[in-house]
Design a protein around this motif. Structure first.
Motif, PDB file in Angstrom:
ATOM      1  N   ASP A 189       0.794  -1.236   0.000  1.00  0.00           N
ATOM      2  CA  ASP A 189       0.000   0.000   0.000  1.00  0.00           C
ATOM      3  C   ASP A 189       0.824   1.282   0.000  1.00  0.00           C
ATOM      4  O   ASP A 189       0.291   2.346   0.313  1.00  0.00           O
ATOM      5  CB  ASP A 189      -0.966   0.047   1.196  1.00  0.00           C
ATOM      6  N   TYR A 190       2.083   1.222  -0.348  1.00  0.00           N
ATOM      7  CA  TYR A 190       2.879   2.441  -0.443  1.00  0.00           C
ATOM      8  C   TYR A 190       3.246   2.756  -1.891  1.00  0.00           C
ATOM      9  O   TYR A 190       3.942   3.728  -2.160  1.00  0.00           O
ATOM     10  CB  TYR A 190       4.158   2.320   0.403  1.00  0.00           C
ATOM     11  N   ILE A 191       2.785   1.907  -2.812  1.00  0.00           N
ATOM     12  CA  ILE A 191       2.988   2.105  -4.248  1.00  0.00           C
ATOM     13  C   ILE A 191       1.614   2.281  -4.886  1.00  0.00           C
ATOM     14  O   ILE A 191       0.670   1.559  -4.558  1.00  0.00           O
ATOM     15  CB  ILE A 191       3.692   0.890  -4.898  1.00  0.00           C
ATOM     16  N   ALA A 192       1.485   3.259  -5.772  1.00  0.00           N
ATOM     17  CA  ALA A 192       0.205   3.487  -6.443  1.00  0.00           C
ATOM     18  C   ALA A 192      -0.190   2.240  -7.235  1.00  0.00           C
ATOM     19  O   ALA A 192       0.598   1.719  -8.019  1.00  0.00           O
ATOM     20  CB  ALA A 192       0.305   4.697  -7.362  1.00  0.00           C
ATOM     21  N   ARG A 193      -1.404   1.780  -7.028  1.00  0.00           N
ATOM     22  CA  ARG A 193      -1.862   0.541  -7.643  1.00  0.00           C
ATOM     23  C   ARG A 193      -2.254   0.712  -9.095  1.00  0.00           C
ATOM     24  O   ARG A 193      -2.764   1.754  -9.506  1.00  0.00           O
ATOM     25  CB  ARG A 193      -3.080  -0.011  -6.894  1.00  0.00           C
ATOM     26  N   CYS A 194      -2.010  -0.342  -9.865  1.00  0.00           N
ATOM     27  CA  CYS A 194      -2.592  -0.488 -11.193  1.00  0.00           C
ATOM     28  C   CYS A 194      -3.718  -1.509 -11.081  1.00  0.00           C
ATOM     29  O   CYS A 194      -3.521  -2.590 -10.525  1.00  0.00           O
ATOM     30  CB  CYS A 194      -1.550  -0.985 -12.192  1.00  0.00           C
ATOM     31  N   TYR A 195      -4.883  -1.165 -11.610  1.00  0.00           N
ATOM     32  CA  TYR A 195      -6.024  -2.064 -11.533  1.00  0.00           C
ATOM     33  C   TYR A 195      -6.191  -2.908 -12.794  1.00  0.00           C
ATOM     34  O   TYR A 195      -6.782  -3.987 -12.732  1.00  0.00           O
ATOM     35  CB  TYR A 195      -7.306  -1.258 -11.301  1.00  0.00           C
ATOM     36  N   GLY A 196      -5.699  -2.386 -13.908  1.00  0.00           N
ATOM     37  CA  GLY A 196      -5.867  -3.131 -15.135  1.00  0.00           C
ATOM     38  C   GLY A 196      -5.475  -2.323 -16.354  1.00  0.00           C
ATOM     39  O   GLY A 196      -4.805  -1.285 -16.248  1.00  0.00           O
ATOM     40  N   ILE A 197      -5.887  -2.806 -17.514  1.00  0.00           N
ATOM     41  CA  ILE A 197      -5.544  -2.196 -18.793  1.00  0.00           C
ATOM     42  C   ILE A 197      -6.820  -1.965 -19.587  1.00  0.00           C
ATOM     43  O   ILE A 197      -7.734  -2.789 -19.572  1.00  0.00           O
ATOM     44  CB  ILE A 197      -4.593  -3.105 -19.599  1.00  0.00           C
ATOM     45  N   THR A 198      -6.873  -0.835 -20.278  1.00  0.00           N
ATOM     46  CA  THR A 198      -7.968  -0.559 -21.198  1.00  0.00           C
ATOM     47  C   THR A 198      -7.378  -0.008 -22.486  1.00  0.00           C
ATOM     48  O   THR A 198      -6.159   0.081 -22.632  1.00  0.00           O
ATOM     49  CB  THR A 198      -8.979   0.425 -20.575  1.00  0.00           C
ATOM     50  N   LYS A 199      -8.237   0.372 -23.419  1.00  0.00           N
ATOM     51  CA  LYS A 199      -7.752   0.864 -24.711  1.00  0.00           C
ATOM     52  C   LYS A 199      -8.633   2.003 -25.197  1.00  0.00           C
ATOM     53  O   LYS A 199      -9.868   1.880 -25.196  1.00  0.00           O
ATOM     54  CB  LYS A 199      -7.759  -0.267 -25.742  1.00  0.00           C
ATOM     55  N   ASP A 200      -7.997   3.091 -25.570  1.00  0.00           N
ATOM     56  CA  ASP A 200      -8.708   4.230 -26.133  1.00  0.00           C
ATOM     57  C   ASP A 200      -9.249   3.822 -27.505  1.00  0.00           C
ATOM     58  O   ASP A 200      -8.469   3.503 -28.411  1.00  0.00           O
ATOM     59  CB  ASP A 200      -7.745   5.415 -26.275  1.00  0.00           C
ATOM     60  N   PRO A 201     -10.560   3.809 -27.705  1.00  0.00           N
ATOM     61  CA  PRO A 201     -11.126   3.328 -28.976  1.00  0.00           C
ATOM     62  C   PRO A 201     -10.824   4.249 -30.154  1.00  0.00           C
ATOM     63  O   PRO A 201     -10.947   3.830 -31.310  1.00  0.00           O
ATOM     64  CB  PRO A 201     -12.629   3.275 -28.689  1.00  0.00           C
ATOM     65  N   ILE A 202     -10.440   5.495 -29.875  1.00  0.00           N
ATOM     66  CA  ILE A 202     -10.150   6.432 -30.960  1.00  0.00           C
ATOM     67  C   ILE A 202      -8.690   6.318 -31.415  1.00  0.00           C
ATOM     68  O   ILE A 202      -8.401   6.147 -32.594  1.00  0.00           O
ATOM     69  CB  ILE A 202     -10.460   7.875 -30.529  1.00  0.00           C
ATOM     70  N   SER A 203      -7.754   6.391 -30.460  1.00  0.00           N
ATOM     71  CA  SER A 203      -6.330   6.343 -30.805  1.00  0.00           C
ATOM     72  C   SER A 203      -5.793   4.926 -30.873  1.00  0.00           C
ATOM     73  O   SER A 203      -4.706   4.695 -31.415  1.00  0.00           O
ATOM     74  CB  SER A 203      -5.516   7.130 -29.771  1.00  0.00           C
ATOM     75  N   ASN A 204      -6.549   3.970 -30.307  1.00  0.00           N
ATOM     76  CA  ASN A 204      -6.103   2.575 -30.190  1.00  0.00           C
ATOM     77  C   ASN A 204      -4.883   2.418 -29.290  1.00  0.00           C
ATOM     78  O   ASN A 204      -4.193   1.395 -29.352  1.00  0.00           O
ATOM     79  CB  ASN A 204      -5.818   1.960 -31.570  1.00  0.00           C
TER      80      ASN A 204
END
Length: 351
Positions: A189-204
């Motif tokens: 809990d002292y490092i900013a978490r990553c929850y996952g990955i997504t993708k910008d549908p416009i820029s890909n």
């Protein structure tokens, strides 16, 4: 590596016990200490209790790696990022997760609302958004689905996140390396978490879905409220930063870009290290390491030996921590009263 498990004989003797070790009677605890001889299993039981499904000690808080990896695997066929390398990376992280904080998931872009631009830096562009679902917390056996956290603070009606789009994220190697660095170091809990990955549908472009800190960077906090900060708060802040850096180093990594702008604060006055894009294994030789072929980072925080052409090391990170400690104690940016551009540093360190 084969995972240790409680024997059927032990499980039979404790089947009627509460799953939480600390709620047991003294007599029951004494029996547990005699029955469970493997110290790893005993410690896991004391810290995390038993999984309600397989009855084995949980590997993390409300988390059973054995059971939950199966839940993830059964869902692999129901999603795809459209990129085989990204899919395999997410699946790998899901199967090896020993705690909910080590999980990642593919998140469709339409699960985000109110996406707004925040800032653009040297390596990427940052957006704020509301995640409609929230992150995975544990498995709900009764309803056969994941329990999620949608509201991390009572002052929020929704779950705010940061969407971080790296420049040239089509070159997926650096993108996934930063994701993995955040995931394997965020356990404490002292490092900013990553929850996952997504993708910008416009820029890909692929985007990291990350923890949002509404109070901004440590530098912003010092600018806004240093005069009202008590010494207890200053010491607590430095302790949290030190613990986060220790966690990074214990994973065999070097941050390589450790400065006040890469430390975040939220409304609960918690402190988190972020931006692990230059994070590298500590044992990689300079010829193999891109971040050691040239000087990166904010100059006042860069260790003298790095400016002289040496490689980044964990000691270099500690130098950066020393500069941050100076800032927290004085409220002043480093070298605030003298020039510290490239010309200054060239003459200071090489002449």
């Amino acid at each position: 590596m084969e995972e240790f498990k409680l024997s059927d004989d032990v499980l039979e003797q404790i089947k009627d016990f509460n799953y939480n070790y600390y709620s047991l009677t003294d007599e029951q605890r004494s029996l547990i200490d005699k029955l469970i001889l493997n110290e790893e299993l005993k410690e896991r039981y004391k810290e995390n209790g038993l999984c309600q499904d397989c009855k084995q000690p949980n590997t993390g808080e409300t988390w059973c790696k054995s059971c939950n990896s199966k839940h993830f695997q059964q869902n692999f066929k129901n999603w795809t990022s459209g990129n085989d390398e990204v899919d395999k990376f997410i699946q790998k992280m899901q199967l090896k997760a020993k705690d909910y904080r080590e999980t990642l998931e593919w998140i469709e872009y339409d699960r985000f609302e109110n996406v707004e631009y925040l800032a653009k830096g040297g390596f990427g562009t940052i957006y704020k958004a509301i995640w409609r679902d929230g992150y995975i917390r544990e498995w709900d056996s009764e309803n056969n689905q994941w329990k999620r956290v949608k509201f991390w603070d009572k002052d929020y009606e929704n779950f705010p996140v940061v969407l971080k789009c790296l420049h040239n994220s089509q070159d997926i190697t650096d993108f996934l390396r930063e994701m993995e660095s955040h995931t394997i170091t965020s356990y404490d809990d002292y490092i900013a978490r990553c929850y996952g990955i997504t993708k910008d549908p416009i820029s890909n472009d692929f985007m990291m879905v990350m923890f949002y800190a509404e109070n901004g960077s440590l530098r912003q906090l010092l600018n806004d409220s240093f005069n009202s900060m008590k010494w207890e708060k200053k010491v607590d802040t430095l302790q949290r930063i030190a613990r986060g850096l220790k966690n990074i180093h214990e994973q065999g990594l070097v941050h390589c870009d450790f400065h006040c702008g890469n430390i975040l604060n939220n409304v609960r006055n918690s402190t988190y290290i972020t931006d692990l894009g230059l994070c590298r294994p500590a044992n990689v030789k300079p010829s193999q390491n891109e971040c050691e072929k040239q000087v990166y980072g904010v100059l006042p925080y860069v260790a003298p030996e790095v400016l002289r052409g040496k490689e980044y090391t964990q000691k270099s990170d500690v130098y950066g921590f020393g500069i941050i400690a100076y800032e927290v104690c004085t409220g002043l940016p480093p070298y605030h009263d003298i020039p510290h551009d490239k010309v200054f540093f060239f003459f200071f360190f090489f002449c």
